[in-house]
Design a protein around this motif. Structure first.
Motif, PDB file in Angstrom:
ATOM      1  N   ILE A 281     -17.964   3.214  -1.013  1.00 17.90           N
ATOM      2  CA  ILE A 281     -19.265   3.129  -0.336  1.00 17.90           C
ATOM      3  C   ILE A 281     -20.397   3.123  -1.358  1.00 17.90           C
ATOM      4  O   ILE A 281     -21.317   2.298  -1.290  1.00 17.90           O
ATOM      5  CB  ILE A 281     -19.431   4.297   0.658  1.00 17.90           C
ATOM      6  N   ILE A 282     -20.318   4.058  -2.317  1.00 16.27           N
ATOM      7  CA  ILE A 282     -21.375   4.152  -3.325  1.00 16.27           C
ATOM      8  C   ILE A 282     -21.415   2.887  -4.177  1.00 16.27           C
ATOM      9  O   ILE A 282     -22.501   2.320  -4.433  1.00 16.27           O
ATOM     10  CB  ILE A 282     -21.159   5.392  -4.218  1.00 16.27           C
ATOM     11  N   MET A 283     -20.260   2.420  -4.628  1.00 15.55           N
ATOM     12  CA  MET A 283     -20.211   1.216  -5.456  1.00 15.55           C
ATOM     13  C   MET A 283     -20.674  -0.015  -4.690  1.00 15.55           C
ATOM     14  O   MET A 283     -21.348  -0.895  -5.240  1.00 15.55           O
ATOM     15  CB  MET A 283     -18.784   1.008  -5.991  1.00 15.55           C
ATOM     16  N   THR A 284     -20.321  -0.085  -3.422  1.00 16.81           N
ATOM     17  CA  THR A 284     -20.732  -1.226  -2.603  1.00 16.81           C
ATOM     18  C   THR A 284     -22.245  -1.242  -2.410  1.00 16.81           C
ATOM     19  O   THR A 284     -22.895  -2.289  -2.514  1.00 16.81           O
ATOM     20  CB  THR A 284     -20.022  -1.181  -1.245  1.00 16.81           C
ATOM     21  N   ILE A 285     -22.814  -0.074  -2.132  1.00 23.73           N
ATOM     22  CA  ILE A 285     -24.266   0.015  -1.982  1.00 23.73           C
ATOM     23  C   ILE A 285     -24.965  -0.375  -3.284  1.00 23.73           C
ATOM     24  O   ILE A 285     -25.925  -1.160  -3.293  1.00 23.73           O
ATOM     25  CB  ILE A 285     -24.664   1.452  -1.556  1.00 23.73           C
ATOM     26  N   TRP A 286     -24.444   0.165  -4.394  1.00 21.01           N
ATOM     27  CA  TRP A 286     -25.059  -0.141  -5.685  1.00 21.01           C
ATOM     28  C   TRP A 286     -24.944  -1.631  -6.010  1.00 21.01           C
ATOM     29  O   TRP A 286     -25.900  -2.253  -6.484  1.00 21.01           O
ATOM     30  CB  TRP A 286     -24.394   0.684  -6.780  1.00 21.01           C
ATOM     31  N   VAL A 384     -23.888  11.761   4.141  1.00 18.18           N
ATOM     32  CA  VAL A 384     -23.838  11.773   2.675  1.00 18.18           C
ATOM     33  C   VAL A 384     -24.142  10.388   2.113  1.00 18.18           C
ATOM     34  O   VAL A 384     -24.870  10.240   1.115  1.00 18.18           O
ATOM     35  CB  VAL A 384     -22.471  12.272   2.193  1.00 18.18           C
ATOM     36  N   SER A 385     -23.606   9.339   2.736  1.00 19.88           N
ATOM     37  CA  SER A 385     -23.831   7.975   2.259  1.00 19.88           C
ATOM     38  C   SER A 385     -25.303   7.602   2.348  1.00 19.88           C
ATOM     39  O   SER A 385     -25.850   6.937   1.455  1.00 19.88           O
ATOM     40  CB  SER A 385     -22.998   6.993   3.081  1.00 19.88           C
ATOM     41  N   THR A 386     -25.957   8.030   3.414  1.00 21.55           N
ATOM     42  CA  THR A 386     -27.397   7.756   3.556  1.00 21.55           C
ATOM     43  C   THR A 386     -28.187   8.442   2.449  1.00 21.55           C
ATOM     44  O   THR A 386     -29.122   7.864   1.884  1.00 21.55           O
ATOM     45  CB  THR A 386     -27.882   8.244   4.935  1.00 21.55           C
ATOM     46  N   THR A 387     -27.795   9.684   2.138  1.00 21.91           N
ATOM     47  CA  THR A 387     -28.476  10.411   1.066  1.00 21.91           C
ATOM     48  C   THR A 387     -28.342   9.683  -0.271  1.00 21.91           C
ATOM     49  O   THR A 387     -29.327   9.500  -1.007  1.00 21.91           O
ATOM     50  CB  THR A 387     -27.909  11.834   0.956  1.00 21.91           C
ATOM     51  N   TYR A 388     -27.119   9.246  -0.589  1.00 19.70           N
ATOM     52  CA  TYR A 388     -26.898   8.545  -1.851  1.00 19.70           C
ATOM     53  C   TYR A 388     -27.543   7.163  -1.850  1.00 19.70           C
ATOM     54  O   TYR A 388     -27.917   6.654  -2.913  1.00 19.70           O
ATOM     55  CB  TYR A 388     -25.402   8.437  -2.138  1.00 19.70           C
ATOM     56  N   LEU A 389     -27.667   6.545  -0.677  1.00 17.58           N
ATOM     57  CA  LEU A 389     -28.372   5.266  -0.593  1.00 17.58           C
ATOM     58  C   LEU A 389     -29.822   5.423  -1.039  1.00 17.58           C
ATOM     59  O   LEU A 389     -30.350   4.608  -1.815  1.00 17.58           O
ATOM     60  CB  LEU A 389     -28.318   4.730   0.843  1.00 17.58           C
ATOM     61  N   ILE A 390     -30.455   6.491  -0.581  1.00 16.11           N
ATOM     62  CA  ILE A 390     -31.845   6.750  -0.972  1.00 16.11           C
ATOM     63  C   ILE A 390     -31.942   7.002  -2.476  1.00 16.11           C
ATOM     64  O   ILE A 390     -32.843   6.483  -3.156  1.00 16.11           O
ATOM     65  CB  ILE A 390     -32.393   7.966  -0.183  1.00 16.11           C
ATOM     66  N   VAL A 391     -30.970   7.780  -3.012  1.00 15.42           N
ATOM     67  CA  VAL A 391     -30.984   8.079  -4.444  1.00 15.42           C
ATOM     68  C   VAL A 391     -30.776   6.802  -5.265  1.00 15.42           C
ATOM     69  O   VAL A 391     -31.483   6.558  -6.260  1.00 15.42           O
ATOM     70  CB  VAL A 391     -29.895   9.117  -4.791  1.00 15.42           C
TER      71      VAL A 391
END
Length: 399
Positions: A281-286, A384-391
């Motif tokens: 999820i994090i890598m995909t968002i990034w 958690v994914s929403t939080t990391y999306l903002i970061v």
């Protein structure tokens, strides 16, 4: 745990239908070198050294082949400035997959005895519920397992074909596909074993409902075996114990032990699924933000696999949630027996003991006592994914 049932005196034929039920799963697992048991003269035992060596050999072969091809490809591959970072990210994720695959086999071999205990516990549970000779019950369960595995293979094959974009060497893509398929297969296996426990708990609940209905009709307060033989038929089984509440309490205790064994065997795989999904999820968002900022077309290998991982976690969470719902239904039914003062003292004492067992065995599945696997887990993932999306959005301008 072995104090609750004598595994040495088990009739060898009692395992045949259980092994027949889970065979669609075990056949595929055996292709990856994962053997949950060894059948010896109709009985089941822990793995032999030859089976363990074969499993280690397969893992070593896959990892060694990947490392050789990947290093050779890395030495001869040219990177442009725009895609270099994304290529490194994809390579890191692929490396994580290989490390997880190796650890997964090590953990799997460590819990060989627990896998055998699960099958033996299911056999004792089925004997208590008198379904051990009901072939139709096992055939229906096997059919559902076949349908689930078929859907899983079909969807994964479509995704694998779509993701084959020629970015990697063909052999590397095949190796990564094998490793990723095996990882998702473990999630499928976990869901199958949890569903097996859920199906047994449903039968326990139906028998409890029958006890309550019979009691309310005023036939008898202490239900004799003769009445049960004639009337208490569920899923093709007949309960013929005079102390019906005590028998069901023992069965629930065995279900709790089986769920605990399942949790031990699969806790690493559960944690691996959660960790990998979160990383994807994090890598995909990034990657998506990176491509938007560079005005390039996204070609990352892991976009659709990220969606597939989220679906896998969702199915796993839903399966555990259903088990908890059935457990709560058991608690309500037993409480109804406890609160009925028209019952004999013996039956109410047995019902109270049953309630204590329900409290002892909450049937909650955990990943190393850190994450409870239920429907709330998906909400936590989204949060958690929403939080990391903002970061990631805030720090993306540095790259």
């Amino acid at each position: 745990m072995e104090g609750n049932y004598d595994t040495n005196k088990m009739d060898a034929t009692r395992f045949d239908l259980i092994l027949y039920m889970v065979r669609p799963l075990t056949i595929i697992e055996n292709l990856f070198g994962k053997f949950r048991y060894r059948k010896v003269g109709g009985n089941i035992e822990i793995l032999s050294r030859r089976m363990k060596f074969y499993a280690i050999f397969l893992v070593s072969l896959i990892v060694a082949a990947y490392c050789i091809i990947f290093v050779n490809d890395l030495l001869h591959k040219t990177h442009n400035g725009i895609n270099n970072i994304v290529d490194i990210v994809d390579a890191v994720i692929a490396l994580i997959m290989m490390i997880q695959h190796t650890l997964s086999m090590v953990v799997f071999l460590h819990y060989t005895k627990n896998n055998v205990n699960i099958i033996k516990l299911i056999a004792v549970i089925d004997d208590n519920l008198n379904i051990s000779k009901n072939k139709q019950f096992y055939k229906d369960s096997r059919r559902l397992i076949q349908i689930g595995i078929s859907i899983f293979i079909f969807i994964y094959t479509l995704l694998a074909i779509y993701e084959s974009n020629g970015k990697y060497v063909l052999l590397i893509e095949i190796l990564l596909g094998i490793v990723d398929f095996e990882r998702h297969l473990e999630v499928m296996a976990f869901c199958i074993f949890i569903k097996t426990m859920k199906d047994r708990l449903v039968i326990v609940n139906k028998i409890l409902e029958h006890v309550i209905i019979t009691k309310n009709r005023g036939y008898t307060l202490n239900i004799p075996a003769k009445t049960l033989k004639q009337n208490a038929v569920y899923a093709g089984c007949t309960i013929n114990e005079s102390s019906i509440i005590r028998t069901l309490a023992i069965t629930y205790d065995l279900i709790g032990e089986a769920c605990d064994e399942i949790n031990k065997v699969f806790k690493f795989h559960i944690f691996k699924a959660l960790f990998t999904t979160f990383v994807y999820i994090i890598m995909t968002i990034w990657s998506a933000i990176y491509y938007i900022r560079t005005s390039e077309t996204s070609d990352s290998l892991f976009f659709f696999l990220c969606v597939f991982d989220i679906i896998s976690v969702g199915i796993m969470s839903y399966t555990c949630e259903v088990l908890l719902i059935k457990r709560n239904s058991t608690k309500i039914l037993v409480n109804e027996l406890i609160m009925d003062y028209d019952l004999t003292r013996q039956m109410r004492i047995q019902a109270k003991a049953f309630m204590e067992l329900i409290e002892v065995w909450p049937l909650q599945i955990y990943a190393y006592d850190m994450f409870a696997i239920d429907i709330k887990l998906l909400l936590k993932f989204i949060s958690v994914s929403t939080t990391y999306l903002i970061v990631i959005i805030q720090i993306s301008h540095f790259f």
